[in-house]
Design a protein around this motif. Structure first.
Motif, PDB file in Angstrom:
ATOM      1  N   ARG A  99      -9.797 -20.488   9.190  1.00 33.40           N
ATOM      2  CA  ARG A  99      -9.961 -21.933   9.422  1.00 33.40           C
ATOM      3  C   ARG A  99     -10.543 -22.613   8.186  1.00 33.40           C
ATOM      4  NH1 ARG A  99     -11.093 -19.506  14.246  1.00 33.40           N
ATOM      5  NH2 ARG A  99     -13.324 -19.404  13.807  1.00 33.40           N
ATOM      6  N   ALA A 126      -9.695 -22.530  16.957  1.00 33.26           N
ATOM      7  CA  ALA A 126      -8.735 -23.366  16.214  1.00 33.26           C
ATOM      8  C   ALA A 126      -8.373 -24.600  17.029  1.00 33.26           C
ATOM      9  CB  ALA A 126      -7.478 -22.561  15.887  1.00 33.26           C
ATOM     10  N   CYS A 135      -3.452 -22.821  12.183  1.00 35.72           N
ATOM     11  CA  CYS A 135      -4.024 -21.475  12.307  1.00 35.72           C
ATOM     12  C   CYS A 135      -3.492 -20.750  13.534  1.00 35.72           C
ATOM     13  CB  CYS A 135      -5.549 -21.549  12.400  1.00 35.72           C
ATOM     14  SG  CYS A 135      -6.355 -22.375  11.016  1.00 35.72           S
TER      15      CYS A 135
END
Length: 318
Positions: A99, A126, A135
């Motif tokens: 992330r 995410a 992601c």
């Protein structure tokens, strides 16, 4: 009942003798260890399941130090930011690095882990952070990644290489999924390089590492030089290595201190034997570090331009 008891007795004997595990036992054990321990780690330390960058060494902002480690490694590796469109986080934990990379480079990231809990938690975080489109996390084996050849501009492995039972295959897969000209970064725990004339570590050094292996579900250790040899054999260009052992050293004391507070102790009690044993093994890791046996190694290189191997081509077709 008798069968269950005999299995328990065998596990105790194997633990006492620090018996090495098979590749399949390692996979099952790693997944279970992180399924059980990741929630406690996140509660105490947050989403980054790795060490911190301690320059200056007396800093106490430990969570920020973990984030800084990512940025400092990327800086050290001279990552070309505009070139990073797709990155893979090999051994992603709950996805903290993925992330961070997605936000830093506005890129798409894929994360793989053996732990179903970590993959699910990574996807949940995410979504919470508005990064679902960038992601993705899944359960997969780093020695047989589910990606086409040449898929990524940046191949990132932060503190996962030590879990790989076949270092040559690990490096082969990192190369395979990197695009020609792509950057590969390996940050991993290793043992010291052998001195001239040495053919192996000392018996006491190997005994200590075997104890750590049982606690953390690790295979046989290797040196940073061994990784360099593997990278050279692949024809890697721009190979660099560095020892950051002392840069991350203060984190050990912080982790050990944190494990003694009431919340952490209660969490350890509830998390099971393997997590408790892992907490104890921190002291063994610290002992190995203080003896100069255990090293925090950084390696980076570029996948050379040009056609891949026949094995690469087969995977690309599949």
């Amino acid at each position: 009942m008798v069968s269950s008891l005999s299995k328990a007795v065998k596990r105790v004997k194997d633990s006492i003798s620090s018996k090495e595990r098979s590749r399949e036992d390692l996979k099952v054990g790693i997944a279970g260890f992180y399924d059980r321990s990741s929630q406690l780690w996140e509660k105490v330390w947050g989403e980054h399941m790795h060490h911190g960058y301690y320059v200056p060494e007396n800093r106490t902002d430990h969570v920020q130090a973990q984030i800084d480690l990512i940025d400092e490694v990327l800086k050290w590796a001279s990552v070309d930011a505009p070139a990073v469109k797709r990155a893979v986080d090999v051994g992603c934990g709950i996805g903290g690095s993925s992330r961070h990379l997605a936000r830093k480079y506005n890129c798409v990231t894929e994360g793989i882990t053996l732990s179903p809990y970590q993959a699910n938690r990574g996807n949940d975080l995410a979504a919470e952070q508005g990064l679902t489109d960038q992601c993705n996390f899944q359960v997969a084996d780093a020695l047989d990644m589910p990606f086409k050849t040449g898929s990524f501009d940046l191949v990132w492995s932060l503190e996962s290489g030590e879990h790989m039972p076949d270092k040559k295959q690990f490096v082969n897969e990192l190369f395979r999924v990197a695009r020609p000209g792509g950057r590969i970064i390996i940050v991993t725990w290793c043992h010291r390089d052998l001195e001239k004339g040495e053919t192996s570590l000392t018996k006491s050094e190997m005994k200590l590492l075997k104890k750590i292996n049982r606690a953390y579900y690790l295979p046989e250790w290797c040196s940073v030089q061994h990784y360099v040899d593997l990278l050279e054999a692949k024809g890697a260009t721009d190979i660099r290595r560095e020892d950051w052992s002392y840069i991350i050293a203060p984190f050990w004391k912080a982790v050990i201190k944190s494990s003694l507070n009431l919340r952490s102790v209660w969490g350890l009690i509830n998390s099971g034997f393997s997590t408790q044993r892992g907490a104890y093994a921190m002291l063994l890791m610290l002992r190995g570090f203080n003896k100069g046996l255990i090293k925090f190694g950084l390696l980076t290189c570029t996948r050379p331009e040009g056609p891949g191997t026949p094995a690469d081509s087969l995977k690309m077709i599949n």
